[in-house]
Design a protein around this motif. Sequence first.
Motif, PDB file in Angstrom:
ATOM      1  N   SER A  90      74.719 -50.092  43.116  1.00 39.74           N
ATOM      2  CA  SER A  90      73.739 -50.362  41.722  1.00 39.74           C
ATOM      3  C   SER A  90      73.006 -52.106  41.803  1.00 39.74           C
ATOM      4  O   SER A  90      72.044 -52.173  41.791  1.00 39.74           O
ATOM      5  N   ASN A  91      74.085 -52.717  42.199  1.00 44.14           N
ATOM      6  CA  ASN A  91      73.389 -54.656  41.993  1.00 44.14           C
ATOM      7  C   ASN A  91      72.243 -53.784  43.565  1.00 44.14           C
ATOM      8  O   ASN A  91      71.697 -54.849  43.194  1.00 44.14           O
ATOM      9  N   THR A  94      69.271 -53.049  41.579  1.00 44.17           N
ATOM     10  CA  THR A  94      68.290 -53.963  40.803  1.00 44.17           C
ATOM     11  C   THR A  94      67.344 -54.964  41.712  1.00 44.17           C
ATOM     12  O   THR A  94      66.489 -55.777  41.633  1.00 44.17           O
ATOM     13  N   SER A  95      68.331 -55.585  42.858  1.00 36.77           N
ATOM     14  CA  SER A  95      67.259 -57.049  43.641  1.00 36.77           C
ATOM     15  C   SER A  95      66.119 -56.311  44.186  1.00 36.77           C
ATOM     16  O   SER A  95      65.747 -57.103  44.461  1.00 36.77           O
ATOM     17  N   GLN A  97      63.886 -53.562  43.354  1.00 39.31           N
ATOM     18  CA  GLN A  97      63.451 -53.449  43.244  1.00 39.31           C
ATOM     19  C   GLN A  97      62.926 -55.299  42.323  1.00 39.31           C
ATOM     20  O   GLN A  97      61.538 -55.466  41.641  1.00 39.31           O
ATOM     21  N   ARG A  98      63.726 -55.984  42.382  1.00 42.65           N
ATOM     22  CA  ARG A  98      62.703 -57.705  41.887  1.00 42.65           C
ATOM     23  C   ARG A  98      62.450 -58.215  43.195  1.00 42.65           C
ATOM     24  O   ARG A  98      61.322 -58.404  42.591  1.00 42.65           O
ATOM     25  N   GLU A 154      64.195 -61.237  32.978  1.00 41.47           N
ATOM     26  CA  GLU A 154      63.970 -60.661  34.149  1.00 41.47           C
ATOM     27  C   GLU A 154      62.272 -61.123  34.352  1.00 41.47           C
ATOM     28  O   GLU A 154      61.712 -61.402  35.079  1.00 41.47           O
ATOM     29  N   GLU A 230      68.716 -64.992  40.321  1.00 40.18           N
ATOM     30  CA  GLU A 230      69.960 -63.870  40.359  1.00 40.18           C
ATOM     31  C   GLU A 230      71.051 -64.694  40.185  1.00 40.18           C
ATOM     32  O   GLU A 230      71.644 -64.008  39.505  1.00 40.18           O
ATOM     33  N   SER A 236      73.112 -59.108  36.681  1.00 40.02           N
ATOM     34  CA  SER A 236      73.312 -57.978  37.857  1.00 40.02           C
ATOM     35  C   SER A 236      72.720 -57.986  39.450  1.00 40.02           C
ATOM     36  O   SER A 236      72.093 -59.280  38.764  1.00 40.02           O
ATOM     37  N   GLY A 237      72.241 -57.460  40.535  1.00 45.26           N
ATOM     38  CA  GLY A 237      72.080 -57.704  41.525  1.00 45.26           C
ATOM     39  C   GLY A 237      72.672 -58.104  42.190  1.00 45.26           C
ATOM     40  O   GLY A 237      73.872 -59.049  42.273  1.00 45.26           O
TER      41      GLY A 237
END
Length: 288
Positions: A90-91, A94-95, A97-98, A154, A230, A236-237
Amino acid sequence: MATITRKISAPSGLFGRAGSSTGSAQRVVRKRRLGPGRAIPFGIGLGPAILIAIWVIGSAAGTIDPETLPAPWTVAQTAGDLIADGRLQSNLLTSLQRAVLGLVLGVSIGLVLALIAGLSRIGEALVDGPVQIKRSIPTLALIPLFIVWFGIGEEMKLVVITTSVLIPVYINTHAHLRSVDAKHVELAETVGLSRWGFVRRIALPGSLPGFFTGLRLAVTISWLALVVVEQVNATSGIGYLMTQARTYGQIDVIVVGLVIYGLLGLFGDIAVRTIERRALSWRQTLGD
């Protein structure tokens, strides 16, 4: 000296694409004595493999203090535990995607700015100065200002990554664009190419080597910027996971995060280099 025969395709340029009706040309190339030699299969993995071997041997021999750097098998077990409870996936998502969103925006903006500054003196006067100013200011120094402007959500993280990424793309693309041979410009004017035709057939192909150099740097910088953002009120990330691990003294989790960042950077660079070789296959360089 022995010679070898190599079949090459005509590069895309002013008068058409590679593989046009002119066909491929035969050229006799002398075997290079002073070049770097033949490519080593999977050579890019040799250096990391040596580092891992030193890590394994040092940990097994007790030379490396596990309180300072946990053993590879400890890190692997921790990674397995994080995967089992779903936190790593999950983290990591998220990373990714960023980083990808910031990379796409930064590369696009950097390329457009390079074209504006490289093809117009007015554009250069307006664009080059601010970009050079941003290049001289560390990203960390801008984060407090970005927090005031964009908050701690974000949007701020995306702005930091984007502004960090566009710099190497702009610098390298602009430099190669300005180094396009003036004779090509004269030839384009002689045959009556339009402005768009000049950009498509001469300017862009001429700046591609610089663009790919900037892109390789941008991929790495996107992860560096991600590590920083982050750790600023993130929930998250991978960077957030490492920050939490630092709070509780979980060095093995921190190393897992570092390994992930390193692998993502390595695979990203490999991907860009693969695309570069295909896009610039018409070139004959020292590395071929």
